[in-house]
Design a protein around this motif. Structure first.
Motif, mmCIF file in Angstrom:
data_model
loop_
_atom_site.group_PDB
_atom_site.id
_atom_site.type_symbol
_atom_site.label_atom_id
_atom_site.label_comp_id
_atom_site.label_asym_id
_atom_site.label_seq_id
_atom_site.Cartn_x
_atom_site.Cartn_y
_atom_site.Cartn_z
ATOM 1 N N SER A 18 0.828 -1.215 0.000
ATOM 2 C CA SER A 18 0.000 0.000 0.000
ATOM 3 C C SER A 18 0.856 1.256 0.000
ATOM 4 N N ARG A 19 1.993 1.211 0.708
ATOM 5 C CA ARG A 19 2.901 2.362 0.677
ATOM 6 C C ARG A 19 3.454 2.577 -0.734
ATOM 7 N N ASP A 93 -3.366 5.565 1.830
ATOM 8 C CA ASP A 93 -2.918 4.189 1.629
ATOM 9 C C ASP A 93 -3.719 3.319 2.586
ATOM 10 N N SER A 94 -4.459 2.350 2.056
ATOM 11 C CA SER A 94 -5.327 1.556 2.922
ATOM 12 C C SER A 94 -5.260 0.074 2.579
ATOM 13 N N PRO A 95 -4.376 -0.677 3.242
ATOM 14 C CA PRO A 95 -4.354 -2.125 3.051
ATOM 15 C C PRO A 95 -5.551 -2.776 3.734
ATOM 16 N N MET A 96 -5.992 -3.893 3.195
ATOM 17 C CA MET A 96 -7.097 -4.643 3.788
ATOM 18 C C MET A 96 -6.598 -5.408 5.016
ATOM 19 N N PHE A 139 -5.615 1.104 -2.417
ATOM 20 C CA PHE A 139 -6.094 -0.081 -1.714
ATOM 21 C C PHE A 139 -5.295 -1.316 -2.124
ATOM 22 N N THR A 140 -4.902 -2.119 -1.146
ATOM 23 C CA THR A 140 -4.194 -3.365 -1.433
ATOM 24 C C THR A 140 -4.800 -4.492 -0.610
ATOM 25 N N PHE A 175 -7.571 3.096 -6.557
ATOM 26 C CA PHE A 175 -6.611 2.271 -7.284
ATOM 27 C C PHE A 175 -6.370 1.016 -6.454
ATOM 28 N N ARG A 176 -6.526 -0.152 -7.070
ATOM 29 C CA ARG A 176 -6.498 -1.407 -6.343
ATOM 30 C C ARG A 176 -5.377 -2.322 -6.825
ATOM 31 N N ALA A 177 -4.587 -2.793 -5.882
ATOM 32 C CA ALA A 177 -3.647 -3.881 -6.126
ATOM 33 C C ALA A 177 -4.180 -5.070 -5.332
ATOM 34 N N GLU A 178 -4.908 -5.940 -6.011
ATOM 35 C CA GLU A 178 -5.591 -7.047 -5.346
ATOM 36 C C GLU A 178 -4.969 -8.394 -5.715
ATOM 37 N N GLY A 179 -5.315 -9.401 -4.929
ATOM 38 C CA GLY A 179 -4.816 -10.746 -5.208
ATOM 39 C C GLY A 179 -3.344 -10.908 -4.923
#
Length: 200
Positions: A18-19, A93-96, A139-140, A175-179
């Motif tokens: 997320s950073r 920056d917001s990680p799940m 978002f991650t 903006f999403r970095a998922e999976g």
């Protein structure tokens, strides 16, 4: 000149996705606005206290009745809020974390969600006071929550959107970095998310 507030919530540092995604958003903003001034609020380096009775009593009592301790609490809260008020663009920056936001970000919202500062009540109900601002959420997550069977579990992005909508901020991009924990997806997820960043 654009004033940018970058809010960081991941307790991880060098390996935090997320950073990295949030920093990439900041870089894109600086490319578009060369005179942008960035203020960083790292919630893991400067932790916001967890909400206690003394904080609540401070927020719901007139300033003229405050003790010296309450004066310091109120001053601290107002300082956080002033950063939001002064910002033209906010990047979070917001990680799940367990289907929601990190505790540090929740604590931050507890100290910035104050009537008369970020919102107010009138005869029509609540009204946001932080108008004409842009919010970007980086978002991650290890799983995929933007679509599919796990979308219902996402209490992260909807929560942040709801908070800021209550503040009067409705222009939001995610903006999403998922999976990032899924083989076959994790290898390129962050890179694709960074490549997909567009600044309005």
């Amino acid at each position: 000149m654009k004033n940018i507030l970058h809010i960081i919530s991941s307790p991880r540092t060098e390996i935090s996705a997320s950073r990295k995604l949030g920093n990439a958003v900041i870089e894109k903003i600086q490319e578009k606005y060369s005179d942008a001034v960035v203020k960083e609020r790292d919630l893991t380096k400067n932790q916001v206290p967890l909400l206690e009775e003394v904080h609540i009593n401070t927020f719901f009592s007139p300033e003229e009745s405050h003790s010296s301790e309450q004066e310091e609490i109120n001053k601290y809260s107002q300082g956080l809020i002033s950063e939001l008020q002064e910002a033209d663009i906010i990047v979070i920056d917001s990680p799940m974390y367990n289907f929601s936001v990190p505790a540090s970000l929740r604590a931050y919202f507890d100290f910035t969600s104050r009537a008369g500062y970020t919102f107010k009540y009138d005869e029509n109900g609540p009204k946001g006071l932080l108008n004409n601002k842009k919010l970007y959420i980086a978002f991650t997550s290890g799983n995929i929550y933007s679509e599919g069977p796990y979308q219902i579990y996402d209490s992260n992005v909807p929560y942040i959107k709801n908070i800021f909508s209550f503040y009067g901020v409705t222009d939001v991009s995610v903006f999403r970095a998922e999976g990032l924990s899924i083989p076959g997806i994790q290898e390129t997820s962050l890179e694709k998310a960074i490549e997909g960043i567009t600044i309005d």
